[in-house]
Design an enzyme around this catalytic site. Structure first.
Site, PDB file in Angstrom:
ATOM      1  N   ARG A 198       1.011  -1.211   0.272  1.00  0.00           N
ATOM      2  CA  ARG A 198       0.128  -0.093   0.313  1.00  0.00           C
ATOM      3  C   ARG A 198       0.699   1.823  -0.187  1.00  0.00           C
ATOM      4  O   ARG A 198       0.257   2.126  -0.059  1.00  0.00           O
ATOM      5  CB  ARG A 198      -1.074  -0.002   0.939  1.00  0.00           C
ATOM      6  CG  ARG A 198      -2.060   1.133   1.053  1.00  0.00           C
ATOM      7  CD  ARG A 198      -2.979   1.246   2.049  1.00  0.00           C
ATOM      8  NE  ARG A 198      -2.768   0.807   3.327  1.00  0.00           N
ATOM      9  CZ  ARG A 198      -2.473   0.697   4.156  1.00  0.00           C
ATOM     10  NH1 ARG A 198      -1.895   2.432   4.456  1.00  0.00           N
ATOM     11  NH2 ARG A 198      -2.371   0.098   5.324  1.00  0.00           N
TER      12      ARG A 198
ATOM     13  N   TYR B 144     -16.146  15.177 -16.413  1.00  0.00           N
ATOM     14  CA  TYR B 144     -16.319  14.101 -16.336  1.00  0.00           C
ATOM     15  C   TYR B 144     -18.354  13.339 -15.351  1.00  0.00           C
ATOM     16  O   TYR B 144     -17.674  14.378 -14.066  1.00  0.00           O
ATOM     17  CB  TYR B 144     -15.455  13.152 -15.615  1.00  0.00           C
ATOM     18  CG  TYR B 144     -15.831  11.793 -15.922  1.00  0.00           C
ATOM     19  CD1 TYR B 144     -16.137  10.309 -16.912  1.00  0.00           C
ATOM     20  CD2 TYR B 144     -16.015  10.863 -14.611  1.00  0.00           C
ATOM     21  CE1 TYR B 144     -16.236   9.577 -16.781  1.00  0.00           C
ATOM     22  CE2 TYR B 144     -16.195   9.746 -14.621  1.00  0.00           C
ATOM     23  CZ  TYR B 144     -15.996   8.946 -15.599  1.00  0.00           C
ATOM     24  OH  TYR B 144     -16.286   7.679 -15.381  1.00  0.00           O
TER      25      TYR B 144
ATOM     26  N   ASP C 207      -6.896  17.495 -16.212  1.00  0.00           N
ATOM     27  CA  ASP C 207      -7.801  15.927 -16.277  1.00  0.00           C
ATOM     28  C   ASP C 207      -7.076  15.367 -17.580  1.00  0.00           C
ATOM     29  O   ASP C 207      -8.472  15.603 -18.560  1.00  0.00           O
ATOM     30  CB  ASP C 207      -9.486  15.751 -15.992  1.00  0.00           C
ATOM     31  CG  ASP C 207      -9.791  14.092 -16.442  1.00  0.00           C
ATOM     32  OD1 ASP C 207      -8.915  13.152 -17.374  1.00  0.00           O
ATOM     33  OD2 ASP C 207     -10.518  13.494 -15.909  1.00  0.00           O
TER      34      ASP C 207
ATOM     35  N   LYS D 120      -8.615   4.065 -20.064  1.00  0.00           N
ATOM     36  CA  LYS D 120      -8.717   4.370 -21.520  1.00  0.00           C
ATOM     37  C   LYS D 120      -7.999   4.363 -22.071  1.00  0.00           C
ATOM     38  O   LYS D 120      -7.196   2.904 -22.022  1.00  0.00           O
ATOM     39  CB  LYS D 120      -9.134   5.536 -20.966  1.00  0.00           C
ATOM     40  CG  LYS D 120     -10.760   6.459 -19.431  1.00  0.00           C
ATOM     41  CD  LYS D 120     -11.797   5.490 -19.997  1.00  0.00           C
ATOM     42  CE  LYS D 120     -12.539   5.752 -18.824  1.00  0.00           C
ATOM     43  NZ  LYS D 120     -12.547   7.089 -18.190  1.00  0.00           N
TER      44      LYS D 120
HETATM   45  C1  LIG Z   1     -13.163   8.127 -16.703  1.00  0.00           C
HETATM   46  C2  LIG Z   1     -12.735   8.773 -16.829  1.00  0.00           C
HETATM   47  C3  LIG Z   1     -12.434   8.956 -14.836  1.00  0.00           C
HETATM   48  C4  LIG Z   1     -12.960   8.230 -14.062  1.00  0.00           C
HETATM   49  O1  LIG Z   1     -11.687   6.825 -14.372  1.00  0.00           O
HETATM   50  P1  LIG Z   1     -12.866   5.555 -13.755  1.00  0.00           P
HETATM   51  O2  LIG Z   1     -10.900   4.666 -13.800  1.00  0.00           O
HETATM   52  O3  LIG Z   1     -13.286   4.836 -14.229  1.00  0.00           O
HETATM   53  O4  LIG Z   1     -12.478   5.949 -12.097  1.00  0.00           O
HETATM   54  C5  LIG Z   1     -12.241  10.228 -15.177  1.00  0.00           C
HETATM   55  N1  LIG Z   1     -11.945  11.685 -15.938  1.00  0.00           N
HETATM   56  C6  LIG Z   1     -12.197  10.964 -17.155  1.00  0.00           C
HETATM   57  C7  LIG Z   1     -11.872  11.738 -18.376  1.00  0.00           C
HETATM   58  C8  LIG Z   1     -12.299   9.766 -17.413  1.00  0.00           C
HETATM   59  O5  LIG Z   1     -12.767   9.258 -18.621  1.00  0.00           O
END
Ligand SMILES: *Cc1c(COP(=O)(O)O)cnc(C)c1O
Length: 398
Positions: free
Chosen positions: A58, A116, A190, A215
């Site tokens: 962790r 998001y 992000d 992603k």
């Molecule tokens: C999918 C996504 C998230 C969240 O990510 P997870 O891996 O599903 O927790 C945050 N920001 C964007 C732009 C995303 O596409």
């Protein structure tokens, strides 16, 4: 230890000396929760920080640390900055961990209305409960943003996404980072939709980048994880402390899957972008399509900002079908090649209907005002042969 003296039961239980002799060509998965110390003194040195070393997964793990270091290097590539990275259990936990590391009760976050969906929900339903407020505004309206910063000195973090989901609206990263610096505010972007192959916020003055590695970075749709990347050493210890105490750490297996995906990231992103351009041009000419939101099209209102800060226009687009809700759903049901799935950035083409999925809980009037009409379809264009993608869309639209 003299194995000859031990009973069969003890031999079964004890770890034998591992037989690693030469260096593994590929990153091993360290599936271990803890690490053994050679002596009590070594344990003390590692726990006090006098010596660096792993103790408990962790807190850190060789597989995880290797991959987070690689992602930090990719985001900082060519900037001269030396960045650090922490992998997290999801994109969402990257966001919650950075917020809880940097902000405290009474502080405010400034962000955009079209984040998001999960992020907006977290800010309102979870983060707000610890007394950290969020202001949602249009971050493309520079003067309005400056006015908010002038009037509210509790704002500590400017948090944004560009391009934004699902309309591909872009925010000028350099303009926002300069403005934030003027008011002594931390910035976090992000960068999930772009990856460092296409866009590098750190190079444009941003303090932190987060990703849902779920992603494009993983790219194969087989792990959930996230990453926090920063370069200011002042915040590093606090982020690590928050991460290890909230327990939002990534595990070795998911880290390893990201590492596999990263090997092909540049060639995947190139193909995603060229396929998306071809699909956008096809859709733009189709009589049943009212509008195409793709940053690569000169007609897109954010084409110029995108061209300034993105190396290509990526694989994400959305388009509006001319028709009512049921006719749009009928068209999507006819798709045979593209998959209907609520994620993005996988190697195969994915379709999402925001009004009935990601934005189903948003008021229809508010949805329409943000361009998320019943006819809007989001495509995460894959790396297949583009003719197969276009053929599928064509037969569904006919
Ligand atoms: C999918 C996504 C998230 C969240 O990510 P997870 O891996 O599903 O927790 C945050 N920001 C964007 C732009 C995303 O596409």
């Amino acid at each position: 230890m003299n194995n000859k003296r031990l009973s069969l039961a003890s031999l079964c239980v004890k770890e034998f000396k591992d037989h690693r002799s030469t260096k593994p060509h590929q990153l091993p998965i360290y599936a271990t929760s803890s690490f053994e110390f050679e002596s009590m003194e070594e344990g003390i040195d590692i726990f006090t920080g006098a010596k660096s070393g792993h103790s408990y997964s962790r807190y850190g793990n060789p597989t995880v640390d290797t991959v987070s270091g690689k992602l930090a290097d990719l985001e900082a590539f060519g900037t001269g900055l030396s960045a650090y990275g922490y992998l997290t259990s999801s994109g969402m936990s990257a966001i919650s961990t950075i917020i809880l590391s940097l902000l405290k009760t009474g502080d405010t976050i400034l962000t955009q209305g079209d984040l998001y969906g999960g992020t907006t929900e977290m800010l309102l339903k979870v983060i707000a409960n610890s007394g950290i407020k969020t202001i949602f505004t249009d971050l493309t309206a520079f003067d309005g943003v400056e006015q908010i910063l002038q009037n509210d000195r509790t704002i500590k973090l400017l948090y944004f996404e560009t391009p934004a989901n699902p309309t591909m609206k872009c925010i000028d990263i350099l303009q926002m980072s300069r403005l934030a610096r003027k008011y002594g505010i931390i910035t976090c972007v992000d960068n999930t939709f772009c990856t460092p192959v296409i866009q590098q916020p750190l190079a444009l003055g941003v303090d932190f980048v987060i990703h849902s590695t779920t992603k494009y970075l993983n790219g194969h749709g087989n792990s959930i994880a996230g990453v926090i990347i920063g370069h200011d050493e002042k915040y590093k210890k606090q982020i690590w402390t928050t991460l290890k105490l909230l327990g939002t750490t990534c595990n070795a297996w998911d880290a390893w899957l990201i590492n596999n995906g990263l090997k092909t990231l540049p060639i995947r992103m190139e193909k995603h972008a060229s396929n998306a351009m071809a699909v956008a041009l096809f859709l733009q000419k189709h009589p049943k399509v009212k509008k195409v939101n793709y940053n690569g099209l000169p007609s897109h209102p954010y084409h110029n900002i995108a061209s300034k800060q993105m190396k290509s226009y990526g694989g994400m687009l959305s388009f509006e079908i001319d028709g009512n809700l049921s006719s749009v759903l009928n068209i999507l049901n006819k798709l045979k090649f593209c998959s209907i799935a609520p994620t993005l950035g996988d190697v195969d083409t994915l379709v999402l209907h925001p009004a009935t999925s990601s934005h189903i809980n948003v008021d229809k009037s508010q949805r329409d005002a943000n361009g998320i009409t019943d006819g809007l379809v989001r495509l995460s264009v894959g790396i297949e042969d583009v003719n197969d993608i276009i053929f599928d869309l064509e037969q569904a639209l006919t």
